[in-house]
Design a protein around this motif. Sequence first.
Motif, mmCIF file in Angstrom:
data_model
loop_
_atom_site.group_PDB
_atom_site.id
_atom_site.type_symbol
_atom_site.label_atom_id
_atom_site.label_comp_id
_atom_site.label_asym_id
_atom_site.label_seq_id
_atom_site.Cartn_x
_atom_site.Cartn_y
_atom_site.Cartn_z
ATOM 1 N N PHE A 305 0.851 -1.339 -0.068
ATOM 2 C CA PHE A 305 -0.100 -0.033 -0.052
ATOM 3 C C PHE A 305 0.885 1.251 -0.039
ATOM 4 C CE2 PHE A 305 -2.317 3.439 2.026
ATOM 5 C CZ PHE A 305 -3.409 3.263 1.580
ATOM 6 N N VAL A 306 0.446 2.331 -0.958
ATOM 7 C CA VAL A 306 1.484 3.499 -0.995
ATOM 8 C C VAL A 306 0.265 4.631 -0.856
ATOM 9 C CG1 VAL A 306 1.422 3.437 -3.575
ATOM 10 C CG2 VAL A 306 2.843 4.844 -2.368
ATOM 11 N N LEU A 307 0.453 5.485 -0.174
ATOM 12 C CA LEU A 307 -0.388 6.754 -0.021
ATOM 13 C C LEU A 307 0.586 8.099 -0.382
ATOM 14 C CD1 LEU A 307 -3.418 7.911 2.251
ATOM 15 C CD2 LEU A 307 -1.408 9.326 2.111
ATOM 16 N N LEU A 308 -0.099 9.018 -1.150
ATOM 17 C CA LEU A 308 0.631 10.287 -1.410
ATOM 18 C C LEU A 308 -0.587 11.156 -1.038
ATOM 19 C CD1 LEU A 308 2.902 12.207 -2.553
ATOM 20 C CD2 LEU A 308 1.755 11.721 -4.571
ATOM 21 N N GLY A 309 -0.143 12.467 -0.143
ATOM 22 C CA GLY A 309 -1.047 13.340 0.087
ATOM 23 C C GLY A 309 -0.726 13.853 1.322
ATOM 24 N N THR A 310 -1.524 14.954 1.730
ATOM 25 C CA THR A 310 -1.360 15.672 2.635
ATOM 26 C C THR A 310 -2.607 16.199 3.640
ATOM 27 O OG1 THR A 310 -0.941 17.978 2.002
ATOM 28 C CG2 THR A 310 1.032 16.613 2.283
ATOM 29 N N GLY A 311 -2.824 16.737 4.767
ATOM 30 C CA GLY A 311 -4.067 17.014 5.340
ATOM 31 C C GLY A 311 -4.046 16.863 6.561
ATOM 32 N N ASP A 312 -5.478 16.321 6.976
ATOM 33 C CA ASP A 312 -5.499 16.294 8.533
ATOM 34 C C ASP A 312 -4.471 15.773 9.373
ATOM 35 O OD1 ASP A 312 -6.817 15.059 10.952
ATOM 36 O OD2 ASP A 312 -8.559 16.318 10.398
ATOM 37 N N ARG A 313 -3.916 16.363 10.362
ATOM 38 C CA ARG A 313 -2.863 15.695 11.171
ATOM 39 C C ARG A 313 -3.026 14.339 11.860
ATOM 40 N NH1 ARG A 313 1.707 18.439 12.950
ATOM 41 N NH2 ARG A 313 1.511 19.242 11.129
ATOM 42 N N GLY A 328 8.197 -2.114 4.540
ATOM 43 C CA GLY A 328 8.700 -2.809 3.314
ATOM 44 C C GLY A 328 7.391 -3.112 2.629
ATOM 45 N N ARG A 329 6.096 -2.687 3.277
ATOM 46 C CA ARG A 329 4.874 -3.257 2.523
ATOM 47 C C ARG A 329 4.064 -2.077 2.601
ATOM 48 N NH1 ARG A 329 1.805 -7.887 5.124
ATOM 49 N NH2 ARG A 329 0.542 -7.462 3.277
ATOM 50 N N MET A 330 4.355 -1.035 3.067
ATOM 51 C CA MET A 330 3.257 0.206 3.125
ATOM 52 C C MET A 330 4.424 1.622 3.334
ATOM 53 S SD MET A 330 0.375 1.383 5.988
ATOM 54 C CE MET A 330 -0.513 2.602 5.742
ATOM 55 N N SER A 331 3.833 2.284 2.219
ATOM 56 C CA SER A 331 4.738 3.782 2.254
ATOM 57 C C SER A 331 3.783 4.645 2.321
ATOM 58 C CB SER A 331 5.666 3.598 0.871
ATOM 59 O OG SER A 331 6.178 4.947 0.667
ATOM 60 N N VAL A 332 3.975 5.979 3.309
ATOM 61 C CA VAL A 332 3.202 7.077 3.403
ATOM 62 C C VAL A 332 3.915 8.200 2.874
ATOM 63 C CG1 VAL A 332 1.703 8.348 5.093
ATOM 64 C CG2 VAL A 332 1.841 6.016 4.871
ATOM 65 N N GLN A 333 3.660 8.906 1.926
ATOM 66 C CA GLN A 333 4.301 10.061 1.632
ATOM 67 C C GLN A 333 3.633 11.269 1.609
ATOM 68 O OE1 GLN A 333 7.697 9.764 0.219
ATOM 69 N NE2 GLN A 333 7.264 7.414 0.734
ATOM 70 N N LEU A 334 3.914 12.074 2.768
ATOM 71 C CA LEU A 334 3.054 13.231 3.136
ATOM 72 C C LEU A 334 3.313 14.509 2.474
ATOM 73 C CD1 LEU A 334 2.649 12.503 7.052
ATOM 74 C CD2 LEU A 334 1.084 11.990 5.094
ATOM 75 N N LEU A 335 3.213 14.668 1.155
ATOM 76 C CA LEU A 335 3.647 15.717 0.383
ATOM 77 C C LEU A 335 2.682 15.906 -0.898
ATOM 78 C CD1 LEU A 335 6.763 14.749 -1.770
ATOM 79 C CD2 LEU A 335 5.743 13.316 -0.076
ATOM 80 N N TYR A 336 3.040 16.803 -1.479
ATOM 81 C CA TYR A 336 2.402 16.928 -3.010
ATOM 82 C C TYR A 336 3.485 16.948 -3.874
ATOM 83 C CZ TYR A 336 0.433 19.040 -7.276
ATOM 84 O OH TYR A 336 0.030 19.066 -8.577
#
Length: 477
Positions: A305-313, A328-336
């Motif tokens: 699972f990968v997520l890209l985005g920003t918003g509610d803390r 190794g199975r999940m990546s969260v990228q808190l940016l635009y």
Amino acid sequence: MRILFVAAEASPLAKAGGMGVVTGSLSKVLRAMGHDVRIFLPYYGSLPKTLKVSSCPVWDGSAMFEKFSVYETVLPETDVPLYLFQHSCFDGPHIYGLENDDWRFTFFANGAAEFCWNHWKPQIIHCHDWHTGMIPVWMHQSPDIATVFTIHNLAYQGPSRARLEQITWCPWYMEGHNTMAAALRYADRVTTVSPTYAEQIKTPAYGENLEELLASIGDKVLGIINGIDPTSYDPSVDASLPQTYSSAELDHRKINKASLQKELGLQERPQAWLVSMVTRLVEQKGIDLVLQVLDRFLAYTDSQFVLLGTGDRYYETQLWQLAARYSGRMSVQLLYDDALSRRIYAGSDVALMPSRFEPCGISQLIAMRYGCVPIVRRTGGLVDTVAHYNPRHQTGTGYCFDRYEPLDLYTCLVRAWEGYHYEDSWQALQTRAMETDVSWEQSSLAYNRLYNSVSNLPLESIPQKNQATTSAKATLE
């Protein structure tokens, strides 16, 4: 026809959501049809330094006891004239999120009205969301200027009537308890960005306390589906991808998947089912549903699972904590990052959009264009753009679920995960998604008919294609 788009966003210069994509791409298509379309946008401090803007303003004005200047340039990679509203309140790096957003954008709208009255007079002002909601009110007594107001998100309605009376001019005839309500009353036509959402907002479940007003003006409310620019979002020539590909070259997507896994620190397993979300982290987008089912789903399957985005803390924190448990199975990228979003669409297998409500949505359109199968909740524009996959008849372009419930999302995820393991059927699904027409072609014709109707012209008449260019050059000279 002379048309001025007034909006807080315009891609590729200023984009926080779907509004920016619409103003940036629709204006270009309408101009190619022959309309003299121009854009009026705040001169944000975040605009790229490479943007060529004249050092001298084309016009100076004042509104709400403040002076401002308007500069002129062209929207990058188009021939669309762009007017930039310059004032110190827009000098910062952010589009939204400041404490005085209500004052800033009301001032911006007031400046746009003054610009139309005193410098360049359009036949139609196309207003976008509450930031421009007072313009239809002010233009109510200017019969030679018509207004079209587009709702991109009804949940954001702008300052209250009491606040408006403190900061700007509210005509004696004005009705409406906030900016959005006033715009709905006084615009000549109101549009939403999908037909289904146009009907949903007339009900208490989606009307955000404006359902009665919307039902009462139903004869002037029209839903026109969004599109994207197929030349901009084209995986066969996209320079941001490690490997370009077409619908006839789906095997090439494997290179993008491997590259994405390496870039984001995921296990480099070509058979792993890679789920993605490119989204704002707000309650509307169904993040709470994702948080309720993702832990169990990752434990049950070998998915990534990968997520890209920003918003509610709060959402950011919860996702970070979950990613730490699935290293190794999940990546969260808190940016635009637009280039990264394209690599995500090109490298992941599915795009998740479990929205509580969705006026239209752009992510599912881009995902389909890149062969990334959408998983969506059947609401708003998602109903109008994603057809549910029927494995028996080999029809449909994605997976859909109905109720806004964790179990429904989880079941839909499992069905899609199981479908992924039937390679031939999955590639056929990807091909149908990629070959779906997600351009502005049909929608631009609907907008043309709309503009003709407010100008009392024959609905199907289309201007000469060189008319906009000629009139624009004459005005600019």
